[in-house]
Design an enzyme around this catalytic site. Sequence first.
Site, PDB file in Angstrom:
ATOM      1  N   SER A   1       0.837  -1.209   0.000  1.00 29.42           N
ATOM      2  CA  SER A   1       0.000   0.000   0.000  1.00 29.42           C
ATOM      3  C   SER A   1       0.865   1.249   0.000  1.00 29.42           C
ATOM      4  O   SER A   1       2.020   1.214   0.442  1.00 29.42           O
ATOM      5  CB  SER A   1      -0.889   0.015   1.246  1.00 29.42           C
ATOM      6  OG  SER A   1      -1.643   1.203   1.304  1.00 29.42           O
TER       7      SER A   1
ATOM      8  N   TYR B   1      -1.735  -1.533  10.122  1.00 34.04           N
ATOM      9  CA  TYR B   1      -1.831  -1.734   8.670  1.00 34.04           C
ATOM     10  C   TYR B   1      -0.553  -1.261   7.985  1.00 34.04           C
ATOM     11  O   TYR B   1       0.010  -1.957   7.131  1.00 34.04           O
ATOM     12  CB  TYR B   1      -3.047  -0.956   8.166  1.00 34.04           C
ATOM     13  CG  TYR B   1      -3.341  -1.074   6.689  1.00 34.04           C
ATOM     14  CD1 TYR B   1      -4.011  -2.181   6.181  1.00 34.04           C
ATOM     15  CD2 TYR B   1      -2.985  -0.055   5.812  1.00 34.04           C
ATOM     16  CE1 TYR B   1      -4.317  -2.272   4.828  1.00 34.04           C
ATOM     17  CE2 TYR B   1      -3.286  -0.131   4.459  1.00 34.04           C
ATOM     18  CZ  TYR B   1      -3.956  -1.246   3.974  1.00 34.04           C
ATOM     19  OH  TYR B   1      -4.246  -1.331   2.633  1.00 34.04           O
TER      20      TYR B   1
HETATM   21  P1  NDP Z   1     -11.768  -5.261  -0.484  1.00 30.96           P
HETATM   22  O1  NDP Z   1     -12.291  -5.056   0.888  1.00 30.96           O
HETATM   23  O2  NDP Z   1     -12.691  -5.155  -1.633  1.00 30.96           O
HETATM   24  O3  NDP Z   1     -11.019  -6.661  -0.600  1.00 30.96           O
HETATM   25  C1  NDP Z   1     -10.350  -7.264   0.470  1.00 30.96           C
HETATM   26  C2  NDP Z   1     -10.263  -8.733   0.143  1.00 30.96           C
HETATM   27  O4  NDP Z   1      -9.472  -9.394   1.139  1.00 30.96           O
HETATM   28  C3  NDP Z   1     -11.617  -9.387   0.100  1.00 30.96           C
HETATM   29  O5  NDP Z   1     -11.698 -10.251  -1.004  1.00 30.96           O
HETATM   30  C4  NDP Z   1     -11.658 -10.178   1.396  1.00 30.96           C
HETATM   31  O6  NDP Z   1     -12.450 -11.336   1.223  1.00 30.96           O
HETATM   32  C5  NDP Z   1     -10.190 -10.547   1.561  1.00 30.96           C
HETATM   33  N1  NDP Z   1      -9.866 -10.862   2.947  1.00 30.96           N
HETATM   34  C6  NDP Z   1      -9.883 -10.015   4.007  1.00 30.96           C
HETATM   35  N2  NDP Z   1      -9.588 -10.671   5.130  1.00 30.96           N
HETATM   36  C7  NDP Z   1      -9.385 -11.976   4.777  1.00 30.96           C
HETATM   37  C8  NDP Z   1      -9.071 -13.146   5.494  1.00 30.96           C
HETATM   38  N3  NDP Z   1      -8.859 -13.133   6.825  1.00 30.96           N
HETATM   39  N4  NDP Z   1      -8.933 -14.312   4.818  1.00 30.96           N
HETATM   40  C9  NDP Z   1      -9.136 -14.353   3.477  1.00 30.96           C
HETATM   41  N5  NDP Z   1      -9.427 -13.266   2.738  1.00 30.96           N
HETATM   42  C10 NDP Z   1      -9.564 -12.095   3.388  1.00 30.96           C
HETATM   43  O7  NDP Z   1     -10.598  -4.187  -0.637  1.00 30.96           O
HETATM   44  P2  NDP Z   1      -9.474  -3.981  -1.740  1.00 30.96           P
HETATM   45  O8  NDP Z   1      -9.788  -4.685  -3.000  1.00 30.96           O
HETATM   46  O9  NDP Z   1      -9.211  -2.547  -1.769  1.00 30.96           O
HETATM   47  O10 NDP Z   1      -8.217  -4.683  -1.050  1.00 30.96           O
HETATM   48  C11 NDP Z   1      -7.312  -5.512  -1.764  1.00 30.96           C
HETATM   49  C12 NDP Z   1      -5.903  -5.226  -1.287  1.00 30.96           C
HETATM   50  O11 NDP Z   1      -5.537  -3.894  -1.669  1.00 30.96           O
HETATM   51  C13 NDP Z   1      -5.729  -5.288   0.225  1.00 30.96           C
HETATM   52  O12 NDP Z   1      -4.525  -5.949   0.544  1.00 30.96           O
HETATM   53  C14 NDP Z   1      -5.628  -3.831   0.627  1.00 30.96           C
HETATM   54  O13 NDP Z   1      -4.911  -3.670   1.823  1.00 30.96           O
HETATM   55  C15 NDP Z   1      -4.910  -3.255  -0.577  1.00 30.96           C
HETATM   56  N6  NDP Z   1      -5.013  -1.822  -0.751  1.00 30.96           N
HETATM   57  C16 NDP Z   1      -6.243  -1.211  -0.925  1.00 30.96           C
HETATM   58  C17 NDP Z   1      -6.324   0.151  -1.094  1.00 30.96           C
HETATM   59  C18 NDP Z   1      -7.634   0.850  -1.268  1.00 30.96           C
HETATM   60  O14 NDP Z   1      -7.667   2.117  -1.214  1.00 30.96           O
HETATM   61  N7  NDP Z   1      -8.728   0.159  -1.520  1.00 30.96           N
HETATM   62  C19 NDP Z   1      -5.111   1.002  -1.108  1.00 30.96           C
HETATM   63  C20 NDP Z   1      -3.877   0.263  -0.966  1.00 30.96           C
HETATM   64  C21 NDP Z   1      -3.844  -1.093  -0.788  1.00 30.96           C
HETATM   65  P3  NDP Z   1     -13.432 -11.992   2.308  1.00 30.96           P
HETATM   66  O15 NDP Z   1     -14.014 -10.883   3.129  1.00 30.96           O
HETATM   67  O16 NDP Z   1     -14.433 -12.707   1.450  1.00 30.96           O
HETATM   68  O17 NDP Z   1     -12.577 -12.923   3.077  1.00 30.96           O
END
Ligand code: NDP
Length: 250
Positions: A142, A156
């Site tokens: 990130s 985070y």
């Molecule tokens: P979302 O919330 O849409 O996606 C997060 C994903 O992570 C979901 O598919 C969720 O699936 C999965 N997840 C969370 N916890 C678990 C767990 N314990 N086990 C398995 N899967 C898990 O957000 P984003 O698409 O934005 O996030 C994707 C990545 O991008 C993350 O790593 C985030 O930190 C990073 N990021 C996002 C930014 C933003 O502004 N959106 C900026 C910078 C980085 P489920 O709940 O079904 O398990």
Amino acid sequence: MELNDKTFIVTGASSGIGAAAALLLAAKGANIVLGARRQAELDQLAGQISQSNGKAVCLSGDVRDEMYALALVNCAKDEFGGLDGAFNNAGTTGEMGPVPDMQSDNWHNVIDVNLSSGFYAAKYQIPLLCENGGGSIVFTSSFVGHTVGLPGMAAYAAAKAGLIGMTQVLAAEHGAENIRVNALLPGGTMTAMAGDDPGFHEVVCGLHALKRMAEPSEIAQVALFLLSENASFATGSAIVADGGNSINKF
Ligand code: NDP
């Protein structure tokens, strides 16, 4: 297509950036193992991929569980005969707040979901990639923890910065085996994680030179590049896709 017969694991595939990346990789001809906890969302995405003549299987689980990382790798091997790469993308912000108010349980949870999961993933993915003659691993880090210290996000930021350090070590350890490892650093992206608070979006957009949030598909395009042979000499890198947030920061 450029990824025909290649197989990739994508975690965090039930929404946001991971879902966009899975769709894009599948559209390029790749086989995808979709990972996240929410089975219904994974099933829906797999259906969407198969309707477009792509190939995807779902395996739901929790990335905090080391055995889930192994199960994803075994699924790639059993269903598609091997592994060419992984987009280790699952993440959570956890509860946000200043460090003195932060519960230790929250700290550990955020580190486990964002960072320890990356260790588990690499531990089981690398041996299969070696059998395959190499491959590409991408971790979603990130801009937070790299170029921005956003208040309330200590756990985070620590986890995401830790992924960059681990990326560099893994790239050095496994470059001779033709395994590339890179970190992808999105800026603020319109997903569930970013929420729908206009005030927060305004703050984040203000950090970006482009003065807008990214669409998940824009971040997915960078993941596709890093996972593909188009990035054949890129390893150990922290690739920003942050709308210009990092300009003049180094
Ligand atoms: P979302 O919330 O849409 O996606 C997060 C994903 O992570 C979901 O598919 C969720 O699936 C999965 N997840 C969370 N916890 C678990 C767990 N314990 N086990 C398995 N899967 C898990 O957000 P984003 O698409 O934005 O996030 C994707 C990545 O991008 C993350 O790593 C985030 O930190 C990073 N990021 C996002 C930014 C933003 O502004 N959106 C900026 C910078 C980085 P489920 O709940 O079904 O398990």
